[in-house]
Design a protein around this motif. Structure first.
Motif, PDB file in Angstrom:
ATOM      1  N   GLY A  19       0.752  -1.120   0.026  1.00  0.00           N
ATOM      2  CA  GLY A  19      -0.101  -0.034  -0.156  1.00  0.00           C
ATOM      3  C   GLY A  19       0.833   1.334  -0.056  1.00  0.00           C
ATOM      4  O   GLY A  19       1.950   1.071  -0.150  1.00  0.00           O
ATOM      5  N   PRO A  20       0.415   2.465   0.321  1.00  0.00           N
ATOM      6  CA  PRO A  20       1.100   3.599   0.270  1.00  0.00           C
ATOM      7  C   PRO A  20       1.906   3.441   1.360  1.00  0.00           C
ATOM      8  O   PRO A  20       1.893   3.052   2.400  1.00  0.00           O
ATOM      9  CB  PRO A  20      -0.003   4.645   0.419  1.00  0.00           C
ATOM     10  CG  PRO A  20      -1.164   4.222   0.260  1.00  0.00           C
ATOM     11  CD  PRO A  20      -1.078   2.807   0.200  1.00  0.00           C
ATOM     12  N   SER A  21       3.299   4.337   1.260  1.00  0.00           N
ATOM     13  CA  SER A  21       4.388   3.756   2.498  1.00  0.00           C
ATOM     14  C   SER A  21       3.830   4.332   3.734  1.00  0.00           C
ATOM     15  O   SER A  21       4.367   4.266   4.618  1.00  0.00           O
ATOM     16  CB  SER A  21       5.655   4.640   1.893  1.00  0.00           C
ATOM     17  OG  SER A  21       5.345   5.864   1.698  1.00  0.00           O
ATOM     18  N   SER A  22       2.896   5.454   3.546  1.00  0.00           N
ATOM     19  CA  SER A  22       2.280   5.943   5.063  1.00  0.00           C
ATOM     20  C   SER A  22       1.224   5.440   5.494  1.00  0.00           C
ATOM     21  O   SER A  22       0.381   5.635   6.363  1.00  0.00           O
ATOM     22  CB  SER A  22       2.122   7.413   4.743  1.00  0.00           C
ATOM     23  OG  SER A  22       0.934   7.720   3.617  1.00  0.00           O
ATOM     24  N   ALA A  23       0.661   4.334   5.203  1.00  0.00           N
ATOM     25  CA  ALA A  23      -0.221   3.478   5.453  1.00  0.00           C
ATOM     26  C   ALA A  23      -0.046   2.912   6.797  1.00  0.00           C
ATOM     27  O   ALA A  23       0.940   2.559   7.198  1.00  0.00           O
ATOM     28  CB  ALA A  23      -0.524   2.342   4.433  1.00  0.00           C
ATOM     29  N   SER A  24      -1.152   2.830   7.483  1.00  0.00           N
ATOM     30  CA  SER A  24      -1.106   2.369   8.892  1.00  0.00           C
ATOM     31  C   SER A  24      -1.667   0.725   8.883  1.00  0.00           C
ATOM     32  O   SER A  24      -2.066   0.297   7.658  1.00  0.00           O
ATOM     33  CB  SER A  24      -2.262   2.880   9.775  1.00  0.00           C
ATOM     34  OG  SER A  24      -3.534   2.575   9.100  1.00  0.00           O
ATOM     35  N   LEU A  25      -1.368  -0.079   9.631  1.00  0.00           N
ATOM     36  CA  LEU A  25      -1.787  -1.304   9.743  1.00  0.00           C
ATOM     37  C   LEU A  25      -3.162  -1.598   9.646  1.00  0.00           C
ATOM     38  O   LEU A  25      -3.680  -2.405   8.721  1.00  0.00           O
ATOM     39  CB  LEU A  25      -1.277  -2.147  11.200  1.00  0.00           C
ATOM     40  CG  LEU A  25      -1.488  -3.613  11.001  1.00  0.00           C
ATOM     41  CD1 LEU A  25      -0.531  -4.259   9.815  1.00  0.00           C
ATOM     42  CD2 LEU A  25      -0.961  -4.284  12.399  1.00  0.00           C
ATOM     43  N   ASN A  56       7.559  -5.593   4.177  1.00  0.00           N
ATOM     44  CA  ASN A  56       8.124  -4.303   4.240  1.00  0.00           C
ATOM     45  C   ASN A  56       7.403  -3.146   5.156  1.00  0.00           C
ATOM     46  O   ASN A  56       7.384  -2.179   4.939  1.00  0.00           O
ATOM     47  CB  ASN A  56       7.858  -3.687   2.830  1.00  0.00           C
ATOM     48  CG  ASN A  56       8.655  -4.552   1.643  1.00  0.00           C
ATOM     49  OD1 ASN A  56       9.820  -4.853   1.995  1.00  0.00           O
ATOM     50  ND2 ASN A  56       7.886  -4.647   0.474  1.00  0.00           N
ATOM     51  N   GLY A  57       6.852  -3.761   6.264  1.00  0.00           N
ATOM     52  CA  GLY A  57       6.449  -2.911   7.494  1.00  0.00           C
ATOM     53  C   GLY A  57       4.791  -2.864   7.312  1.00  0.00           C
ATOM     54  O   GLY A  57       4.238  -3.255   6.410  1.00  0.00           O
TER      55      GLY A  57
END
Length: 109
Positions: A19-25, A56-57
């Motif tokens: 998803g977008p790099s700033s996405a939350s879980l 990747n997080g």
């Protein structure tokens, strides 16, 4: 040769999701569950494992699908993968990428 090793159907499909790099879980989970819902409809899928937050997080997820035995299915893993691109493209919040987790010759895992 065009490939390092020939493709092998080991009875599994892996789906990498980003998803977008700033996405939350919570964001990733929302869209990963949409992928999960689509995979429930695949008759050749025997089991599904969904792990959110890797590789990747928080903005990624990994799904592993085990397929029924060859004697119980008419499609190969690659054919199943190809059939997923169209429905997966309708999920707008995450990018699911189905792949064949083939093994290299001589590998044990």
């Amino acid at each position: 040769p065009k490939e390092l090793a020939p493709k092998e159907d080991i009875g599994a499909v892996m789906v990498l999701m980003n998803g977008p790099s700033s996405a939350s879980l919570a964001y990733t989970s929302k869209y990963a569950m949409q992928v999960d819902e689509l995979t429930k409809k695949i008759p050749e899928v025997q089991n599904r494992i969904l792990i959110e937050g890797i590789p990747n997080g928080l903005s990624s997820a990994l799904m592993y699908l085990t397929l029924t035995d060859w004697s119980q299915r008419k499609r190969t893993a690659d054919e199943i993968i190809k059939s997923l691109f169209a429905p997966f493209s309708q999920i707008t919040g995450i990018t699911p990428m189905p792949v064949n987790p083939f093994k290299l010759p001589g590998s044990n895992g």
